[in-house]
Design a protein around this motif. Structure first.
Motif, short mmCIF file in Angstrom:
data_model
loop_
_atom_site.label_atom_id
_atom_site.label_comp_id
_atom_site.label_asym_id
_atom_site.label_seq_id
_atom_site.Cartn_x
_atom_site.Cartn_y
_atom_site.Cartn_z
N SER A 66 -16.89 7.15 10.95
CA SER A 66 -16.81 7.11 8.78
C SER A 66 -16.71 5.75 8.23
O SER A 66 -17.10 4.42 8.51
CB SER A 66 -14.87 7.48 8.80
N HIS A 67 -17.41 6.52 6.74
CA HIS A 67 -17.85 4.79 6.38
C HIS A 67 -17.32 4.61 5.13
O HIS A 67 -17.20 2.75 4.66
CB HIS A 67 -19.62 5.35 5.10
N ALA A 68 -17.00 5.24 4.86
CA ALA A 68 -15.24 4.20 4.00
C ALA A 68 -13.86 5.43 3.80
O ALA A 68 -13.89 6.21 4.43
CB ALA A 68 -16.01 5.06 1.58
N SER A 69 -13.13 4.62 3.79
CA SER A 69 -11.77 4.89 3.86
C SER A 69 -10.57 3.91 2.51
O SER A 69 -10.81 3.46 2.36
CB SER A 69 -11.16 3.85 5.49
N LEU A 70 -9.85 5.33 2.26
CA LEU A 70 -8.54 4.48 1.56
C LEU A 70 -7.55 4.50 2.12
O LEU A 70 -6.95 5.45 3.50
CB LEU A 70 -8.28 6.23 0.59
N ILE A 71 -6.73 3.34 1.39
CA ILE A 71 -5.39 3.24 2.46
C ILE A 71 -4.25 2.89 1.18
O ILE A 71 -4.22 2.86 0.25
CB ILE A 71 -5.16 1.81 3.37
N VAL A 72 -3.62 3.90 1.30
CA VAL A 72 -2.29 4.46 0.28
C VAL A 72 -1.29 4.14 0.47
O VAL A 72 -0.80 4.64 1.61
CB VAL A 72 -2.63 5.54 0.20
N GLY A 73 -0.21 3.71 -0.08
CA GLY A 73 1.31 3.74 -0.18
C GLY A 73 1.91 4.44 -0.45
O GLY A 73 2.11 4.96 -1.41
N VAL A 74 1.95 5.35 0.54
CA VAL A 74 3.00 5.98 -0.40
C VAL A 74 4.76 6.41 0.49
O VAL A 74 5.03 5.36 1.52
CB VAL A 74 3.17 7.93 0.41
N THR A 75 5.90 6.11 -1.16
CA THR A 75 7.13 6.35 -0.69
C THR A 75 7.89 7.98 0.19
O THR A 75 6.65 8.51 -0.01
CB THR A 75 8.20 5.70 -1.38
N SER A 76 8.97 8.05 0.47
CA SER A 76 9.64 8.89 1.18
C SER A 76 9.79 10.00 0.02
O SER A 76 9.54 11.32 0.33
CB SER A 76 11.06 8.93 1.44
N LYS A 77 9.40 9.92 -1.21
CA LYS A 77 9.07 10.73 -2.28
C LYS A 77 8.02 11.54 -2.38
O LYS A 77 8.01 12.13 -3.72
CB LYS A 77 10.81 10.55 -3.72
N GLY A 78 7.23 11.08 -1.83
CA GLY A 78 5.93 11.04 -2.53
C GLY A 78 5.21 9.68 -3.99
O GLY A 78 3.74 10.75 -3.88
N LEU A 79 6.02 8.81 -3.89
CA LEU A 79 5.12 8.32 -5.11
C LEU A 79 4.14 7.29 -4.68
O LEU A 79 4.71 6.65 -2.87
CB LEU A 79 6.28 6.57 -5.54
N ILE A 80 3.10 6.93 -4.93
CA ILE A 80 2.14 6.23 -4.00
C ILE A 80 2.19 4.36 -5.14
O ILE A 80 2.29 4.72 -6.56
CB ILE A 80 0.68 6.49 -5.05
N THR A 81 2.09 3.79 -4.28
CA THR A 81 2.53 2.54 -4.56
C THR A 81 1.77 1.93 -4.45
O THR A 81 1.66 0.54 -5.33
CB THR A 81 3.68 1.86 -3.78
N GLY A 82 0.41 1.80 -3.55
CA GLY A 82 -0.41 1.34 -3.80
C GLY A 82 -2.06 1.93 -3.63
O GLY A 82 -1.94 2.55 -2.58
N MET A 83 -2.78 0.94 -3.13
CA MET A 83 -4.25 1.27 -2.96
C MET A 83 -5.68 0.43 -2.73
O MET A 83 -5.18 -0.10 -3.04
CB MET A 83 -5.12 3.16 -3.77
N LYS A 84 -6.20 1.41 -1.66
CA LYS A 84 -7.15 -0.04 -1.49
C LYS A 84 -8.52 1.07 -0.75
O LYS A 84 -7.83 2.03 0.37
CB LYS A 84 -6.54 -0.88 -0.55
N LYS A 85 -9.30 0.95 -0.94
CA LYS A 85 -10.70 1.28 -0.26
C LYS A 85 -11.33 0.46 0.95
O LYS A 85 -11.75 -0.97 0.22
CB LYS A 85 -11.57 2.04 -1.48
N VAL A 86 -11.21 0.93 2.07
CA VAL A 86 -12.20 -0.15 2.48
C VAL A 86 -13.36 0.80 3.54
O VAL A 86 -14.08 1.30 3.26
CB VAL A 86 -10.95 -0.90 4.10
N GLY A 87 -14.37 -0.17 3.88
CA GLY A 87 -15.69 0.66 4.07
C GLY A 87 -16.58 0.52 2.90
O GLY A 87 -16.52 0.01 1.73
#
Lengths: 278, 291
Positions: B223-244
């Motif tokens: 894989s050439h690109a990945s997204l690392i997403v922080g998700v809480t138990s309610k489905g709320l996204i708290t942060g995102m980072k792209k690697v690759g």
């Protein structure tokens, strides 16, 4: 008999010390002591200990699956899970089209077009050098670069040494049980006749593998990993039985511990039945 | 990142399996995780600890708490500091200073998603506003690397925080306006942290034109690109980072975020269930520590 390093195997003087054993050179001390963890194998008066987990020790004539590590001037360095890298000379591979001639400088420059770093090959051991390094050859149409499929790494001590290591399983995949512990699973090799068992792998078949074949390959891969986790010897019959017993479960569930033990128990029962009948 | 090499034919096999049928080499579908083993409370010299095993990845997380002075901008809050050690035991790529960059990246990402109000209520770490607060040091050591480090570290951290007990201190006024802080005599007199809205990281890797969750080392290589997403138990996204090194187009990013939300919710609910079960059997099992 299982021993660990330091266990005394015997104190009888009639036995000679083989691989995996040692004796203290003290006068009057006649103990034969194990130096590795493994199974004791007595051959007449020779006592050897076969280790359970070890690097691959090659013998002439073994079929192995290896990965190209480096491309050098007239040879390739191949990673085969042994103590030293194995060597594949340019003169030990078949040229495209099956030509028989002296290798020229042009052939040397074209080495990377055939095999580059990361490629998997199936080969046979031609020679074992004094330091333990292996010389490989692929001078048969059965060997050569491997195409689409999946490679599983297990301990070399789990692969039984047999006459034939390339099998076409009845479930529809072909496997190569490399003596060095690398097992290659691929879709059935399409052959026109039985004698023409390959083309040396110069061009790999770019057609995508069908869904059924892919599922079978996943299942065989997981079955082999289950057997390896429980230290069951791998040969065509044991893999075939493990595959059959795993059909009750979904391929991905084979990775969990309880399902794996269940399948291994049933496979071992089936193998015992076969031995009982024979 | 890892020392894995694959032939072109093997890469072709993996990528086409995921693109055409959504079937990976070990039989999982695109949104399946491998079996996760999580155990908490095994290190007796820490305030909270956990051990996690995901496929071939193994980690230990430990929490130490110390007193600190609150940041003047947020006088009634404590804070959390992270330290990740990618030990050379874990992978050949981590020899010498090889693992430094990776661990710094993970630390930064974790601090970003934890040090904000929606993740962890930092007011529970305050002792005396403007003067004293708790500083939570979370240390993670990577013992074996088998792919998917971000997700496993976030779950191990959440486990350790769940297990963490903050001592119930008595604050008394001392001389010259200073405060005296007395630790309780009973080591079991602790307050548990509220971690119900702590996020879990979900790594989504783009392979071909589909995306997969929880990649193994071989799949990471394809894989050439990945997204690392922080998700809480309610489905709320708290942060995102792209690697690759590859690129992602906006449509695929929104698709990936959707699957991240659903997978994140599943992981969080499985985690809560496991913690409840562990609490139930904790009294009957004698913890003998790690190893």
């Amino acid at each position: 008999m299982l021993v660990t390093p330091g266990d005394v195997i015997t104190e009888d003087t009639i036995y000679m010390k083989g691989h995996g054993t040692y004796g203290t050179n003290i006068e009057g001390d006649k103990r034969v002591i194990a130096s590795v963890a493994g199974v004791v194998e007595p051959i007449n008066k020779l006592i050897c200990v076969k280790p359970l987990k070890t690097r691959y020790n090659g013998e002439v004539g073994d079929v192995i699956v290896g990965r190209i590590k480096d491309v050098q001037q007239k040879r390739w360095k191949v990673e085969t899970n042994s103590r030293l890298d194995s060597v594949l000379h340019l003169s030990s591979v078949n040229l495209r089209g099956g030509e028989l001639r002296r290798r020229s400088a042009a052939d040397e420059f074209a080495m990377r077009e055939y095999l580059k770093e990361g490629d998997l090959i199936s080969a046979e051991i031609q020679q074992v050098h004094a330091d333990g390094s292996l010389s490989l050859h692929t001078r048969s149409l059965r060997y050569g670069k491997l195409g689409q499929g999946c490679c599983v790494v297990v301990s070399p001590s789990l692969i039984k040494r047999r006459k034939n290591h390339m099998h076409n399983l009845s479930c529809g995949v072909s496997i190569i049980l490399g003596n060095n512990g690398y097992v290659w699973i691929s879709p059935l090799v399409k052959t026109a006749t039985d004698s023409e068992a390959g083309d040396g792998g110069f061009d790999f078949d770019k057609e995508p593998v069908t869904a059924d074949d892919r599922e079978t390959i996943c299942r065989v891969r997981n079955a082999i990993l289950c057997l390896a986790k429980h230290s069951v010897m791998l040969y065509d019959t044991s893999v075939q039985y493990a595959y059959d017993k795993s059909l009750d479960y979904e391929a991905k569930h084979l990775l969990s511990d309880d399902v794996a033990s269940e399948i291994v128990d049933r496979t071992l029962m089936e193998i015992d039945l076969l031995k009982g009948n024979a | 990142m890892a020392v894995v090499s694959l032939s072109d034919a093997e890469k072709f096999f993996i990528v086409h399996g995921i693109e055409d049928e959504g079937l990976r080499t070990d039989g999982r579908s695109c949104e399946d995780y491998r079996c996760i083993e999580l155990e908490t409370g095994l290190l007796s010299n820490t305030y909270g600890s956990s051990r996690l095993r995901l496929g071939n990845t193994e980690l230990l997380a430990g929490i130490k708490i110390e007193l600190g002075t609150p940041n003047p901008k947020n006088p009634d809050e404590g804070w959390v500091e992270f330290h990740i050690d990618c030990s050379p035991n874990a992978s050949l790529a981590f020899q010498g200073r090889g693992g430094q960059e990776l661990s710094n990246g993970i630390c930064c990402h974790l601090s970003r998603i934890y040090n904000n109000k929606s993740a962890l209520d930092l007011k529970q770490l305050c002792i005396v506003p403007h003067h004293h607060c708790w500083v939570v040091h979370v240390d993670v050591i990577v013992l074996e690397y088998g792919g998917n480090l971000f997700d496993s570290i976030s779950i191990a951290v959440k486990g350790a925080l769940h297990n963490c007990g903050v001592p119930n201190v008595n604050v008394s006024a001392g001389d010259e306006g200073e405060f005296e802080i007395n630790l309780p005599d009973d080591p079991a007199d602790v307050n548990k942290l509220k971690i119900s809205s702590c996020p879990v990281l979900v790594t989504i890797s783009k392979v071909g034109n589909r995306h997969i969750v929880d990649p193994t080392l071989e799949e990471e290589f394809c894989s050439h690109a990945s997204l690392i997403v922080g998700v809480t138990s309610k489905g709320l996204i708290t942060g995102m980072k792209k690697v690759g090194s590859g690129s992602l187009c906006p449509e695929s990013i929104s698709e990936m975020l959707q699957s991240a939300k659903s997978v994140g919710k599943r992981i969080n609910s499985a985690f809560t269930k496991l913690m409840k079960t562990e609490k139930g059997i904790a009294k009957s099992v004698e913890k003998t520590g790690y190893l």
